[in-house]
Design an enzyme around this catalytic site. Sequence first.
Site: not given
Length: 358
Positions: A117, A139, A181, A223, A233, A237, A241, A244, A248, A260
């Site tokens: 965990r 992330k 990015e 960032k 997010e 946040r 993206n 993206h 994606h 990417h």
Amino acid sequence: MSRTIVRVGDDYDVVIGEDAWADLPGLVGERAERVLLVRAPSLPGPADAVRTALEAAGLEVVDAEVPDAERAKTADVAAGLWSLLGRRGFTRTDVVVGLGGGATTDLAGFVAATWLRGVPVVQVPTTLLGMVDAAVGGKTGINTPEGKNLVGAFHPPAGVLADLWTLRTLPRADLVAGLAEVIKCGFIADPRILELVEADPSAALDVDGPVLRELVERAVAVKAEVVSQDLRESSLREILNYGHTFGHAIEQVEAYTWRHGEAVSVGMVYVAELGAAAGVLDRGVVERHREVLRSVGLPTSYDGGSWEALLTAMRRDKKSRGSLLRFVVLESVARPTRLEGPTGAQLRSAFEAVRAQR
């Protein structure tokens, strides 16, 4: 070589410099006895340097080579690493270190987040994309046949070590892709990034020059500021993206054969066109997207998969709410906002604009 330290809230540091391997044991911490080194197969030099630094600090290093790029981000690979952690008796004070590009650090972070965990992870990105995006922010995730990063967790690292020396080992195409990015950070928050690239695109790709280092530092600072205010997010946040959702979708439709950064580059042009179609963004800013991205060799158009396949992929995006598509768009440079529920005509118009060669 000097170090630049970017603090991410009150949680951890991003160390940016050259030949910075000696800083790694300090990021791992004194309580650990074992380190799982999750690494891409093409990094013998950095892997040796990391292993040497950790073993010199008295740590047992368990080596775990994983497939390159997106092939690493599968449930099968993650399960193999869980099994290795169990066999070697890793406890909650032991540490996972991710060494490689964004896919490797995503995987390493996810495995660390889910073992017992949650155990500490230190990220050592070796690509420009990893340094300015994937390794910073907590992330983590793996892919499924239904989409990219749909399975994951928020798990901030104990530290990030961005050794700029490793950028010298990158193929030029990967360096170019990583700049997407960086440029994204310029559009959403720091216009100085755009000015630096526009003033001398070749300097932005010179791994031995001061401009690329400044670009890395500025992108990491953007960032760090965003994620320190919104780890999970829930609101702010989402601006990270930018580009993206469509990017994606391209990656999924193209079976992850696109880099990417290349997909995000086209995605930024798409969402700029979408903002213009919705009446929130001036066309001059749309064309600035094309100009700055092209100046460093990034793609700005896409004529591959069908619109229906791309739209289906976008509907699975994490920002969607039920059947409502949501996009991050710009009102102007450094003024991001959300566009919720654009019309079908607006979505299709933006697609036609990026499909056309301009």
